[in-house]
Structure formats: structure tokens, C-alpha cells
Design an enzyme around this catalytic site. Structure first.
Site, PDB file in Angstrom:
ATOM      1  N   GLY A   1      52.019   3.185  61.243  1.00  0.00           N
ATOM      2  CA  GLY A   1      52.633   3.967  60.160  1.00  0.00           C
ATOM      3  C   GLY A   1      52.089   5.387  60.132  1.00  0.00           C
ATOM      4  N   ALA A   2      51.748   5.893  61.332  1.00  0.00           N
ATOM      5  CA  ALA A   2      51.058   7.191  61.422  1.00  0.00           C
ATOM      6  C   ALA A   2      51.965   8.372  61.108  1.00  0.00           C
ATOM      7  CB  ALA A   2      50.465   7.350  62.818  1.00  0.00           C
TER       8      ALA A   2
ATOM      9  N   GLY B   1      53.993   8.236  58.491  1.00  0.00           N
ATOM     10  CA  GLY B   1      54.436   7.978  57.111  1.00  0.00           C
ATOM     11  C   GLY B   1      53.710   8.801  56.065  1.00  0.00           C
ATOM     12  N   ASP B   2      54.151   8.594  54.841  1.00  0.00           N
ATOM     13  CA  ASP B   2      53.660   9.354  53.688  1.00  0.00           C
ATOM     14  C   ASP B   2      52.173   9.084  53.405  1.00  0.00           C
ATOM     15  OD1 ASP B   2      54.268  10.830  51.135  1.00  0.00           O
ATOM     16  OD2 ASP B   2      53.611   8.910  50.303  1.00  0.00           O
TER      17      ASP B   2
ATOM     18  N   ASP C   1      42.944  -1.987  47.515  1.00  0.00           N
ATOM     19  CA  ASP C   1      43.464  -1.647  46.189  1.00  0.00           C
ATOM     20  C   ASP C   1      42.753  -0.352  45.854  1.00  0.00           C
ATOM     21  OD1 ASP C   1      43.763  -1.241  43.432  1.00  0.00           O
ATOM     22  OD2 ASP C   1      44.155  -3.369  43.112  1.00  0.00           O
ATOM     23  N   HIS C   2      43.464   0.763  45.997  1.00  0.00           N
ATOM     24  CA  HIS C   2      42.736   2.038  45.972  1.00  0.00           C
ATOM     25  C   HIS C   2      42.086   2.326  44.618  1.00  0.00           C
ATOM     26  CE1 HIS C   2      46.655   3.449  44.521  1.00  0.00           C
ATOM     27  NE2 HIS C   2      45.993   4.399  43.926  1.00  0.00           N
TER      28      HIS C   2
ATOM     29  N   LYS D   1      38.026   4.207  43.261  1.00  0.00           N
ATOM     30  CA  LYS D   1      37.865   5.338  42.344  1.00  0.00           C
ATOM     31  C   LYS D   1      36.447   5.370  41.780  1.00  0.00           C
ATOM     32  CE  LYS D   1      42.726   5.617  41.072  1.00  0.00           C
ATOM     33  NZ  LYS D   1      43.128   6.976  41.384  1.00  0.00           N
TER      34      LYS D   1
ATOM     35  N   ASP E   1      53.882  -3.749  40.824  1.00  0.00           N
ATOM     36  CA  ASP E   1      53.336  -2.513  41.393  1.00  0.00           C
ATOM     37  C   ASP E   1      51.964  -2.178  40.808  1.00  0.00           C
ATOM     38  OD1 ASP E   1      53.608  -0.178  43.056  1.00  0.00           O
ATOM     39  OD2 ASP E   1      53.933   0.999  41.243  1.00  0.00           O
TER      40      ASP E   1
ATOM     41  N   HIS F   1      46.125  -3.293  40.334  1.00  0.00           N
ATOM     42  CA  HIS F   1      45.230  -2.291  39.734  1.00  0.00           C
ATOM     43  C   HIS F   1      44.762  -2.665  38.321  1.00  0.00           C
ATOM     44  CE1 HIS F   1      46.702  -0.155  43.110  1.00  0.00           C
ATOM     45  NE2 HIS F   1      47.805   0.292  42.557  1.00  0.00           N
TER      46      HIS F   1
ATOM     47  N   LYS G   1      55.709   4.470  33.839  1.00  0.00           N
ATOM     48  CA  LYS G   1      56.127   5.735  34.451  1.00  0.00           C
ATOM     49  C   LYS G   1      56.797   6.606  33.403  1.00  0.00           C
ATOM     50  CE  LYS G   1      56.638   4.368  39.226  1.00  0.00           C
ATOM     51  NZ  LYS G   1      55.556   5.233  39.702  1.00  0.00           N
TER      52      LYS G   1
ATOM     53  N   LYS H   1      49.401  11.733  32.022  1.00  0.00           N
ATOM     54  CA  LYS H   1      48.836  10.973  33.148  1.00  0.00           C
ATOM     55  C   LYS H   1      47.405  10.619  32.780  1.00  0.00           C
ATOM     56  CE  LYS H   1      47.384  11.930  37.944  1.00  0.00           C
ATOM     57  NZ  LYS H   1      47.814  10.755  38.665  1.00  0.00           N
TER      58      LYS H   1
HETATM   59  P1  NAP Z   1      56.542   5.362  54.727  1.00  0.00           P
HETATM   60  O1  NAP Z   1      56.347   6.805  54.430  1.00  0.00           O
HETATM   61  O2  NAP Z   1      57.912   4.790  54.633  1.00  0.00           O
HETATM   62  O3  NAP Z   1      55.988   5.117  56.203  1.00  0.00           O
HETATM   63  C1  NAP Z   1      56.280   3.953  56.925  1.00  0.00           C
HETATM   64  C2  NAP Z   1      55.723   4.085  58.336  1.00  0.00           C
HETATM   65  O4  NAP Z   1      56.075   2.938  59.066  1.00  0.00           O
HETATM   66  C3  NAP Z   1      56.236   5.277  59.083  1.00  0.00           C
HETATM   67  O5  NAP Z   1      55.201   5.846  59.845  1.00  0.00           O
HETATM   68  C4  NAP Z   1      57.284   4.676  60.022  1.00  0.00           C
HETATM   69  O6  NAP Z   1      57.376   5.493  61.128  1.00  0.00           O
HETATM   70  C5  NAP Z   1      56.626   3.354  60.332  1.00  0.00           C
HETATM   71  N1  NAP Z   1      57.571   2.339  60.780  1.00  0.00           N
HETATM   72  C6  NAP Z   1      58.673   1.890  60.123  1.00  0.00           C
HETATM   73  N2  NAP Z   1      59.301   0.946  60.863  1.00  0.00           N
HETATM   74  C7  NAP Z   1      58.571   0.800  61.993  1.00  0.00           C
HETATM   75  C8  NAP Z   1      58.701  -0.005  63.145  1.00  0.00           C
HETATM   76  N3  NAP Z   1      59.705  -0.882  63.285  1.00  0.00           N
HETATM   77  N4  NAP Z   1      57.781   0.105  64.129  1.00  0.00           N
HETATM   78  C9  NAP Z   1      56.746   0.967  64.003  1.00  0.00           C
HETATM   79  N5  NAP Z   1      56.577   1.768  62.937  1.00  0.00           N
HETATM   80  C10 NAP Z   1      57.473   1.685  61.950  1.00  0.00           C
HETATM   81  O7  NAP Z   1      55.611   4.444  53.836  1.00  0.00           O
HETATM   82  P2  NAP Z   1      54.265   4.842  53.077  1.00  0.00           P
HETATM   83  O8  NAP Z   1      54.602   5.452  51.761  1.00  0.00           O
HETATM   84  O9  NAP Z   1      53.390   5.596  53.992  1.00  0.00           O
HETATM   85  O10 NAP Z   1      53.663   3.415  52.731  1.00  0.00           O
HETATM   86  C11 NAP Z   1      53.054   2.607  53.702  1.00  0.00           C
HETATM   87  C12 NAP Z   1      52.402   1.418  53.013  1.00  0.00           C
HETATM   88  O11 NAP Z   1      51.446   1.884  52.087  1.00  0.00           O
HETATM   89  C13 NAP Z   1      53.352   0.535  52.198  1.00  0.00           C
HETATM   90  O12 NAP Z   1      52.881  -0.785  52.264  1.00  0.00           O
HETATM   91  C14 NAP Z   1      53.189   1.056  50.783  1.00  0.00           C
HETATM   92  O13 NAP Z   1      53.490   0.071  49.818  1.00  0.00           O
HETATM   93  C15 NAP Z   1      51.714   1.375  50.786  1.00  0.00           C
HETATM   94  N6  NAP Z   1      51.305   2.373  49.821  1.00  0.00           N
HETATM   95  C16 NAP Z   1      51.716   3.654  49.931  1.00  0.00           C
HETATM   96  C17 NAP Z   1      51.278   4.601  49.025  1.00  0.00           C
HETATM   97  C18 NAP Z   1      51.670   6.044  49.137  1.00  0.00           C
HETATM   98  O14 NAP Z   1      51.080   6.833  48.407  1.00  0.00           O
HETATM   99  N7  NAP Z   1      52.585   6.412  49.993  1.00  0.00           N
HETATM  100  C19 NAP Z   1      50.432   4.229  47.984  1.00  0.00           C
HETATM  101  C20 NAP Z   1      50.020   2.907  47.895  1.00  0.00           C
HETATM  102  C21 NAP Z   1      50.459   1.991  48.818  1.00  0.00           C
HETATM  103  P3  NAP Z   1      58.663   5.649  62.090  1.00  0.00           P
HETATM  104  O15 NAP Z   1      59.845   5.819  61.207  1.00  0.00           O
HETATM  105  O16 NAP Z   1      58.289   6.866  62.898  1.00  0.00           O
HETATM  106  O17 NAP Z   1      58.693   4.419  62.895  1.00  0.00           O
END
Ligand code: NAP
Length: 518
Positions: free
Chosen positions: A27-28, A30-31, A195-196, A200, A253, A258, A358, A363
Site C-alpha cells: 500500500g506504498a 496510498g494515503d 490502533d494508533h 498517542k 470505526d 479507539h 463526525k 475536535k
Molecule cells: P488507500 O489510500 O486506498 O491505499 C490503498 C493502497 O493499496 C494503495 O497503495 C493501492 O495502491 C494499494 N492496492 C490496492 N489494491 C491493490 C492490489 N490489488 N495489489 C497491490 N496493492 C494494492 O488506503 P489508505 O487510506 O492508505 O488505508 C490503508 C489501510 O489503512 C486501510 O486498512 C485503512 O482502513 C487503514 N487506515 C488508514 C488511515 C488513513 O489515515 N488513511 C487511518 C487509519 C487506518 P495501487 O492502487 O497503486 O495498487
């Protein structure tokens, strides 16, 4: 209200440098990777907590080469990092980042990933110690774990660990299935469920405040504490996360993880030792004592709400059902308040009120411990005018705590006024939760990660509530965006003769004095 302020400064870190390893980040692109993980790795590096020998291998489907990936890492850290890229050191840091395009649904890609990881380990002379981080949608967790095994990537010479993001399942049954998949590859001790909130500063500080101060622990029970209130409110709405949030809602969520983690930290017994299993054993006991509600009982103890259009910071905002990707008749809750009971000797009869939502007025993540009132006929309380002592632990956004006491107003004979002793963390650039947790995982310390028995007990508590929401046994109350949630959440406490204490900074002194906070 008079305020005495003590500011707590930064103390030098006592952490040890992480051992050499390869960090394999699924998920490198991703967000989460961009906003939290790259900045956290760089901060650890700059704080000299990363080992000399490490590598990060980023994994996702997008077709990047190493150079492009390194540019992405740099811009993420420039944008989100608490420490910005430095001219002299950044190049050395980022040259340890590599990228491999992988579709996790394709087992053949894992074989190629293994080759790439081994090549990097050889190039940088790294021991075969691997930390796998799954920063991707939870439906991939099981598949990835099983492919790590079948490809041989999970075979190491030293240690291997798996960090997974929430949510861990969407109910007990799905969590069990996922856990069984993970356990086919990893031992429980190798699984780090993040669990971030547990990373904290002030959540970690709860055990210190409790167990390092002789003035609190003797009072930390139902003889001295009237109720506990835990608030985690967000000003933001669902933003662009509707596709996830529609299926999750505030209960899954926030509450299942949390909020219950904060309840456990407040309510746990002193552990026999300050080691990870002893602490987690005590937390689990809290969940075992947490009263589980039947469907009927959910009705009287849990409130759910959904925001409608309102005003935030003077600007109009849409209601939840008008948000993009939200069903126009959605019954997903964006707010939950609940009255919990921990049926053990320490806490019997003390309500723990929790609320999270929300698009709320402010906050804040705060824990308020409300101590019992003095008897009404005592010297200064003959008309019941004295407010209770409050210990307020502020987790977010301004870390700190305060103790509300009663004292004589200077220059008067016997006028008693509330005096707030404030302790605020002056650390403006303190480590982020993800930094602490990543370092802990690298070092094999799972104290602030969630053990399987915690997860399963949390679902056992949450599942009947989710069922009551699903069957509409609990009404879905509306609340205007920018408010403190539905009226029913206030009534929940009024029924016990209590009221929510306003969060820090929203506290009219007169209201506190009158013991009528909102
Ligand atoms: P995201 O932005 O949707 O990122 C998802 C990642 O997965 C992307 O890097 C995507 O890259 C990759 N991916 C998707 N399908 C794939 C596949 N078939 N093979 C390989 N890579 C794949 O999600 P996120 O927000 O980062 O969240 C990731 C996790 O963290 C989730 O479980 C979420 O619940 C948790 N989380 C996130 C946050 C936050 O602040 N964002 C906070 C708490 C928890 P490609 O599209 O390039 O493949």
C-alpha cells in the site's frame, strides 16, 4: 475560574535504536503511507532511531521505478512530515527506499517480490529480518499473509513481524476468519494489530498518571469516582471516505477500537509488571468485565446519530446523506454515545460515558474523571453549590491534563471558586503516534498493539449493538453538523443526574461553577 499552569517540557528520548531489518510496505502509494508512514520513518531516522542498516521496499500495483518512488516519498515528507527533508541527510535516507509493482491478487507477483527483496537485502548486506506492513484495504490482509507464506517471503533467519491496520474484521465472525488466515503464517506474537490511539502520548501517559502518583491510585475506584466521560469528536465529516464509512459507521470505526482502548487504559488494574503481556492481560480483564448488552438493553444505553446540514466554522456544510457516495437513505451512524459499566469490584456502579462523532462542534479527544461530590451539609457545600473535582486528560489536539479543585477566592471571606491546575505539554514537535508504534514494532514491543483476545472481546461487546443498529431497534437521531450530537446523547446522562463536561477550551466558567456544564 482561576488557572495555574505548569508546562511540561520535552524530556530526552530513552528509546533504543531499532535493529537492522527490511520494511516491506504494502500500500506504498496510498494515503496512509504518504500522510503517516513515510514521515514517521524519516522522523525516526532523524532522531537516530533507525538502524544504520535498513531498507524500505514499497509495494503496490502502480508502475513506479525506484526513482519515482523516492520522489513520492520526498514530497510526502515535505508535505506531511514533522521534520522536513534535510539537504545533507535526506539523500542517504531515501536511497534505502525501493519499489516493486505487485498485484496482491496475483501469486506470481509475490515470487517476483521475493526476488526483489532478496536482491535489496544482498545489496545492502541486511540480515533476513522482515517487517511487513499492510497499509491497504482489510479484504487483502488474509490473501497477502497466505501469499507471503506460499512465496517463501515470510521465511527469515532472524525475526519477522506483520503490522496490520484497522479494521480487524467487521464483526466477531469475520475477525475470527481473518485471524485464522493470519495464524496460518504468523504466530500471535508476530502480529501487530495497530490502533494508533495507543501510540498517542497522553494515552500512554494514563498508566503513568495513575501508577506513578500516590494521590490518584487510592481514589481510582467507585468509592471516589462518580463517572468517567470519554469524548472523541471530529470537526471533519466523512470527506472522501464514504465508500469505507458507509459499511463501517462510527461504531466500528471508533468504538470497537479507539474508544474501548481508552476505557481499558483508564479502568485496568495495576499490572504485576510493566511488561507487554502483563499490561495487556489487565486490559483484557476490563473487557471481560464490560457489561454486554442484550438487544433490549442497547436501546437504553446507546444512542446513535447522523449529521444533517449545519454550520462549521461559520460555513454551511452538507448533511451526511448529501455527501458523495453516500446512499440518500443511508442509516449509517456518524455519532455514537453510550453508557458502559465495568462489573468488577473497582468499578461496579460507575458509568463510563463515551461519545464519538463526525462534524461536531470541536475536535477533541479527552477523558474526564469526575470525582464524587462532597456531602451537601459540609462546611462549604451547604447548598450543594460546590462543583466536583475533575481530572481531565487531554489527548488531542492540545496534549495535557488539568485538575479542577475548589479553593477560596482571594480577598473574600469564604467564597469558594473552581481553580484549574493545568499541565500542558510544551512539546510542539513531539513524536507522532505512528513513530512510536513503528519503533515499538521494529523492537518487538507489542505493549501498545492489540492482542487477539482484546479484539475478539471488543467485537463480542460491539456485535449486539451493531445488530440493534441494523434492525433499527435503536432510533437514528439526527444532529446538526457543528453541534455536540443529538439531544438523546445529553438525555442519556441527564437520566443519571449527570451532564457531559464541555471539552477543553469550550468551558464557560460560570457553567462549571453551577455544576451544569452544558
Ligand atoms: P488507500 O489510500 O486506498 O491505499 C490503498 C493502497 O493499496 C494503495 O497503495 C493501492 O495502491 C494499494 N492496492 C490496492 N489494491 C491493490 C492490489 N490489488 N495489489 C497491490 N496493492 C494494492 O488506503 P489508505 O487510506 O492508505 O488505508 C490503508 C489501510 O489503512 C486501510 O486498512 C485503512 O482502513 C487503514 N487506515 C488508514 C488511515 C488513513 O489515515 N488513511 C487511518 C487509519 C487506518 P495501487 O492502487 O497503486 O495498487
Amino acid at each position: 475560574m482561576t488557572t495555574a499552569t505548569v508546562t511540561v517540557g520535552a524530556v530526552p528520548g530513552t528509546h533504543q535504536v531499532a535493529p537492522p531489518h527490511t520494511f516491506i510496505l504494502f500500500g506504498a502509494t496510498g494515503d496512509l503511507a504518504h500522510r503517516k508512514l513515510f514521515p514517521a520513518l524519516y522522523s525516526l531516522y532523524m532522531d537516530k532511531l533507525m538502524p544504520e542498516q535498513f531498507a524500505v521496499v514499497g509495494v503496490a500495483r502502480t508502475d513506479f521505478d525506484d526513482a519515482h518512488f523516492r520522489d513520492e516519498v520526498r514530497s510526502a515528507i515535505e508535505k506531511f512530515g514533522r521534520i522536513k527533508p534535510d539537504k545533507t541527510t535526506f539523500a542517504k535516507f531515501v536511497e534505502r527506499f525501493f519499489y516493486k509493482s505487485v498485484d496482491v491478487n496475483n501469486p506470481e507477483d509475490f515470487r517476483k517480490l521475493k526476488e526483489r527483496v532478496e536482491q535489496v537485502e544482498k545489496q545492502l548486506d541486511l540480515p533476513k529480518q522482515r517487517l511487513f506492513y499492510l497499509a491497504m484495504a482489510p479484504n487483502f490482509f488474509g490473501t497477502v499473509a497466505l501469499s507471503l507464506k506460499s512465496s517463501g517471503l515470510s521465511e527469515v533467519d532472524g525475526w519477522r513481524r506483520l503490522i496490520i491496520e484497522k479494521p480487524f474484521g467487521r464483526d466477531l465472525e469475520s475477525a475470527r476468519v481473518l485471524n485464522n488466515e493470519l495464524r496460518q503464517v504468523f504466530e500471535e506474537e508476530e502480529i501487530y494489530r495497530i490502533d494508533h490511539y495507543l501510540g498517542k502520548e497522553m494515552v500512554q501517559n494514563i498508566e503513568v498518571i495513575r501508577f506513578a502518583n500516590s494521590i490518584f491510585e487510592p481514589l481510582w475506584n467507585n468509592r471516589s469516582i462518580a463517572n468517567v466521560q470519554i469524548t472523541s469528536s471530529e470537526v471533519v465529516g466523512v470527506e472522501d471516505r464514504a465508500s469505507y464509512y458507509e459499511k463501517s459507521g462510527a461504531l466500528r470505526d471508533m468504538v470497537q477500537n479507539h474508544m474501548l482502548q481508552m476505557v481499558m487504559m483508564v479502568a485496568m488494574e495495576p499490572p504485576s509488571r510493566l511488561n507487554m503481556e502483563a499490561i495487556r492481560d489487565e486490559k483484557v480483564k476490563v473487557l471481560r468485565s464490560l457489561r454486554r448488552y442484550t438487544l433490549d438493553e442497547v436501546m437504553g444505553n446507546v444512542v446513535r446519530g447522523q449529521y444533517t446540514a449545519g454550520t462549521i466554522n461559520g460555513k454551511p456544510v452538507k448533511g451526511y446523506r448529501e455527501e458523495p457516495n453516500v446512499a440518500p437513505n443511508s442509516s449509517t451512524e456518524t455519532f455514537v454515545a453510550a453508557r458502559l459499566y465495568i462489573d468488577n469490584f473497582r468499578w461496579a456502579g460507575v458509568p463510563f460515558y463515551i461519545r464519538t462523532g463526525k462534524h461536531m462542534a470541536a475536535k477533541a479527544t479527552e477523558i474526564v474523571i469526575q470525582f464524587r461530590d462532597l456531602p451537601k451539609d459540609m462546611y462549604f457545600n451547604q447548598n450543594g453549590q460546590l462543583g466536583p473535582n475533575l481530572l481531565r486528560i487531554r489527548v488531542n489536539p492540545q496534549e495535557g491534563m488539568s485538575l479542577l479543585l475548589n479553593a477560596k477566592q482571594p480577598g473574600t471571606d469564604e467564597t469558594v471558586v473552581p481553580v484549574s491546575m493545568e499541565f500542558s505539554q510544551s512539546v510542539t514537535n513531539s513524536p507522532e503516534a505512528y513513530e512510536r508504534l513503528l519503533l515499538d514494532a521494529m523492537q518487538g514491543d507489542s505493549t501498545f498493539f492489540t492482542r487477539w483476545d482484546e479484539v475478539s472481546l471488543a467485537w463480542k461487546f460491539v456485535d449486539p449493538i451493531a445488530e440493534a443498529f441494523h434492525t433499527h431497534a435503536v432510533p437514528l437521531h439526527q444532529y446538526a453538523a457543528g453541534s455536540w450530537g443529538p439531544k438523546a446523547a445529553e438525555q442519556l446522562l441527564h437520566a443519571d443526574g449527570n451532564a457531559w463536561w464541555p471539552v477543553h477550551g469550550q468551558q464557560p466558567a460560570a457553567a462549571v461553577k453551577a455544576g451544569n456544564p452544558m
